[in-house]
Design an enzyme around this catalytic site. Structure first.
Site, PDB file in Angstrom:
ATOM      1  N   TYR A   1      20.877  91.384  64.276  1.00 55.28           N
ATOM      2  CA  TYR A   1      21.276  92.777  64.005  1.00 55.28           C
ATOM      3  C   TYR A   1      22.786  92.998  64.212  1.00 55.28           C
ATOM      4  CZ  TYR A   1      16.200  93.487  64.451  1.00 55.28           C
ATOM      5  OH  TYR A   1      14.837  93.387  64.322  1.00 55.28           O
TER       6      TYR A   1
ATOM      7  N   HIS B   1      12.742  84.792  65.995  1.00 54.35           N
ATOM      8  CA  HIS B   1      12.758  85.939  65.070  1.00 54.35           C
ATOM      9  C   HIS B   1      11.834  85.726  63.869  1.00 54.35           C
ATOM     10  CE1 HIS B   1      15.499  89.483  63.748  1.00 54.35           C
ATOM     11  NE2 HIS B   1      14.347  89.567  63.117  1.00 54.35           N
TER      12      HIS B   1
ATOM     13  N   LYS C   1      16.082  88.347  70.130  1.00 58.12           N
ATOM     14  CA  LYS C   1      15.470  87.311  69.280  1.00 58.12           C
ATOM     15  C   LYS C   1      16.460  86.229  68.868  1.00 58.12           C
ATOM     16  CE  LYS C   1      12.863  91.073  67.098  1.00 58.12           C
ATOM     17  NZ  LYS C   1      13.889  92.137  66.925  1.00 58.12           N
TER      18      LYS C   1
ATOM     19  N   ASP D   1      14.304  96.880  71.612  1.00 56.34           N
ATOM     20  CA  ASP D   1      14.103  95.658  70.827  1.00 56.34           C
ATOM     21  C   ASP D   1      15.397  95.322  70.093  1.00 56.34           C
ATOM     22  OD1 ASP D   1      12.241  93.632  69.501  1.00 56.34           O
ATOM     23  OD2 ASP D   1      13.145  94.626  67.773  1.00 56.34           O
TER      24      ASP D   1
HETATM   25  N1  LIG Z   1      10.798  91.175  63.588  1.00 53.05           N
HETATM   26  C1  LIG Z   1      11.265  91.628  62.451  1.00 53.05           C
HETATM   27  O1  LIG Z   1      11.450  90.878  61.495  1.00 53.05           O
HETATM   28  C2  LIG Z   1      11.584  93.080  62.327  1.00 53.05           C
HETATM   29  C3  LIG Z   1      11.733  93.641  61.050  1.00 53.05           C
HETATM   30  C4  LIG Z   1      12.009  94.999  60.971  1.00 53.05           C
HETATM   31  C5  LIG Z   1      12.130  95.776  62.102  1.00 53.05           C
HETATM   32  N2  LIG Z   1      12.002  95.198  63.350  1.00 53.05           N
HETATM   33  C6  LIG Z   1      12.169  95.982  64.579  1.00 53.05           C
HETATM   34  O2  LIG Z   1      11.340  97.125  64.531  1.00 53.05           O
HETATM   35  C7  LIG Z   1      12.119  98.313  64.715  1.00 53.05           C
HETATM   36  C8  LIG Z   1      11.457  99.471  64.027  1.00 53.05           C
HETATM   37  O3  LIG Z   1      11.345  99.226  62.632  1.00 53.05           O
HETATM   38  P1  LIG Z   1      11.629 100.342  61.571  1.00 53.05           P
HETATM   39  O4  LIG Z   1      13.081 100.694  61.561  1.00 53.05           O
HETATM   40  O5  LIG Z   1      11.039  99.921  60.301  1.00 53.05           O
HETATM   41  O6  LIG Z   1      10.811 101.568  62.204  1.00 53.05           O
HETATM   42  P2  LIG Z   1      10.124 102.874  61.612  1.00 53.05           P
HETATM   43  O7  LIG Z   1      10.149 103.797  62.782  1.00 53.05           O
HETATM   44  O8  LIG Z   1       8.851 102.546  60.936  1.00 53.05           O
HETATM   45  O9  LIG Z   1      11.093 103.401  60.468  1.00 53.05           O
HETATM   46  C9  LIG Z   1      12.344 103.946  60.710  1.00 53.05           C
HETATM   47  C10 LIG Z   1      12.596 105.001  59.637  1.00 53.05           C
HETATM   48  O10 LIG Z   1      11.745 106.126  59.863  1.00 53.05           O
HETATM   49  C11 LIG Z   1      12.509 107.301  60.009  1.00 53.05           C
HETATM   50  N3  LIG Z   1      11.922 108.092  61.116  1.00 53.05           N
HETATM   51  C12 LIG Z   1      11.940 107.802  62.428  1.00 53.05           C
HETATM   52  N4  LIG Z   1      11.283 108.738  63.138  1.00 53.05           N
HETATM   53  C13 LIG Z   1      10.833 109.650  62.250  1.00 53.05           C
HETATM   54  C14 LIG Z   1      10.107 110.857  62.379  1.00 53.05           C
HETATM   55  N5  LIG Z   1       9.701 111.295  63.578  1.00 53.05           N
HETATM   56  N6  LIG Z   1       9.813 111.549  61.260  1.00 53.05           N
HETATM   57  C15 LIG Z   1      10.209 111.098  60.043  1.00 53.05           C
HETATM   58  N7  LIG Z   1      10.893 109.961  59.858  1.00 53.05           N
HETATM   59  C16 LIG Z   1      11.228 109.242  60.954  1.00 53.05           C
HETATM   60  C17 LIG Z   1      13.925 106.855  60.338  1.00 53.05           C
HETATM   61  O11 LIG Z   1      14.866 107.757  59.809  1.00 53.05           O
HETATM   62  P3  LIG Z   1      16.217 108.242  60.561  1.00 53.05           P
HETATM   63  O12 LIG Z   1      16.799 107.067  61.262  1.00 53.05           O
HETATM   64  O13 LIG Z   1      17.064 108.724  59.424  1.00 53.05           O
HETATM   65  O14 LIG Z   1      15.855 109.344  61.498  1.00 53.05           O
HETATM   66  C18 LIG Z   1      14.012 105.501  59.642  1.00 53.05           C
HETATM   67  O15 LIG Z   1      14.360 105.684  58.278  1.00 53.05           O
HETATM   68  C19 LIG Z   1      13.507  97.894  64.219  1.00 53.05           C
HETATM   69  O16 LIG Z   1      14.554  98.717  64.702  1.00 53.05           O
HETATM   70  C20 LIG Z   1      13.589  96.494  64.782  1.00 53.05           C
HETATM   71  O17 LIG Z   1      13.902  96.536  66.156  1.00 53.05           O
HETATM   72  C21 LIG Z   1      11.708  93.872  63.452  1.00 53.05           C
END
Ligand SMILES: NC(=O)c1ccc[n+]([C@@H]2O[C@H](COP(=O)([O-])OP(=O)(O)OC[C@H]3O[C@@H](n4cnc5c(N)ncnc54)[C@H](OP(=O)(O)O)[C@@H]3O)[C@@H](O)[C@H]2O)c1
Length: 319
Positions: A57, A119, A86, A52
């Site tokens: 980004y 987006h 997006k 994604d």
């Molecule tokens: N459409 C939108 O407006 C929008 C907004 C936000 C996000 N997104 C998309 O959604 C994706 C995912 O969102 P998100 O970054 O919030 O995802 P998330 O997976 O909920 O959160 C990521 C966080 O969780 C930690 N993490 C990941 N795996 C873990 C595990 N197994 N155990 C403990 N902690 C863990 C990561 O830390 P570390 O990296 O330090 O390991 C990071 O700090 C984004 O990359 C983006 O592509 C879209």
């Protein structure tokens, strides 16, 4: 012999005959391009097939480089990958849509995109400044374009053949309905924040009725407080099944019929997050019935300005 668990390989068919989206997806919202490239390479090597991305980004080149390297190494071929990107808020004017799409393809080094999303439903002042503000720091919106006009331009991208499916992100159910009703090509995917603290059941029900895939972002609650991965319901299930809390939350997302996105820059977590397997029905039900916390972590849906909202301590009334 027990059949191998296939949850991690689940795909969900897309409307309009546009193929299928992997339920398990890797998000590329990673500020540093070097870290992006490394994380994407790791994600592809452990088995993630959905990436994604977003022009917002500012790291599509790094994702493109990682895909190229993985393809050159024989890890994946383009047809095994599902690439989402997006359109940013400053490109909602119909005449800006195709150039923005083509610029994303160029940076990602792909001939086609599997899914192109608007987006957010908020149009910002058109131009190259991604975050246009006035002197007082207020966002400059663009009243001269309606979401449906932007949608029509996305439909034309599908007609053009380099964009296989289209969808929306950060929309409310009401906004989604408006576009579904007006669309010639209905949205195939809707990307919104969703996790056990924000299950969005009503939206999911509507998406199911309409054959739209709900793609959940922040599937782990973005690692923020109140921390979903420390929730007693999730940790009890994790202990019982000998899984990590993250694996429980991610399995729940795929098993209830959504696709999800998770992100990590940590190799062992990336590996762990792909290594999910089905939960017993009683665990699914416990997550639905026994988690009382309800919280949105990202405010983008309200203003179009992306950002996770830091919280020092759990809000009053939370579990
Ligand atoms: N459409 C939108 O407006 C929008 C907004 C936000 C996000 N997104 C998309 O959604 C994706 C995912 O969102 P998100 O970054 O919030 O995802 P998330 O997976 O909920 O959160 C990521 C966080 O969780 C930690 N993490 C990941 N795996 C873990 C595990 N197994 N155990 C403990 N902690 C863990 C990561 O830390 P570390 O990296 O330090 O390991 C990071 O700090 C984004 O990359 C983006 O592509 C879209």
């Amino acid at each position: 012999m027990e059949a191998p668990d296939m949850l991690r390989y689940r795909t969900i068919p897309l409307a309009n005959g546009a193929g299928a989206i992997p339920a398990v997806g890797f998000g590329t919202l990673i500020p540093d391009p070097g870290a992006t490239r490394q994380a994407v390479k790791t994600a592809l090597s452990v088995g993630f097939r959905h990436l994604d991305c977003a022009e917002r980004y500012r790291n599509e080149e790094a994702v493109g480089d990682a895909m190229q390297e993985a393809m050159a190494a024989g890890t994946v071929s383009r047809d095994q990958l599902f690439v989402t990107t997006k359109l940013w808020n400053t490109n909602h004017r119909p005449e800006r849509v195709k150039p923005a799409f083509e610029a994303s393809c160029r940076r990602l080094q792909v001939e086609y995109v599997d899914c192109y999303l608007i987006h957010t439903p908020f149009a910002f002042l058109p131009g190259d400044e991604q975050d246009p503000r006035d002197d007082r720091g207020q966002v400059l919106y663009d009243a001269g374009v309606k979401l449906v006009d932007t949608w029509r331009a996305l439909e034309q991208l599908v007609d053009g053949g380099r964009c296989r499916s289209i969808g929306l992100s950060d929309v409310t159910l009401e906004k989604l309905k408006e576009i579904v009703e007006a669309a010639r090509i209905k949205p195939a995917v809707v990307q919104v924040e969703s996790h056990p603290y924000l299950p969005e059941w009503e939206l999911l029900d509507y998406c199911r009725e309409q054959g739209i895939v709900l793609l959940a972002f922040a599937a782990l609650g973005h690692g923020m407080e109140p921390n979903l991965l420390e929730d007693p319901v999730i940790t009890a299930i994790a202990n019982r099944l000998n899984k990590t809390p993250a694996q429980v939350a991610l399995a729940w997302a795929a098993q209830r019929g959504t696709a999800f996105l998770t992100t990590s820059v940590t190799a062992r977590r990336i590996e762990q997050n792909f290594d999910i397997s089905a939960l017993p029905e009683d665990a699914m039900q416990q997550i639905r019935d026994h988690i009382g916390t309800n919280i949105r972590f990202n405010s983008v849906v309200e203003t179009g300005v992306p950002g996770f909202i830091p919280r020092i301590s759990p809000p009053q009334g939370g579990r």
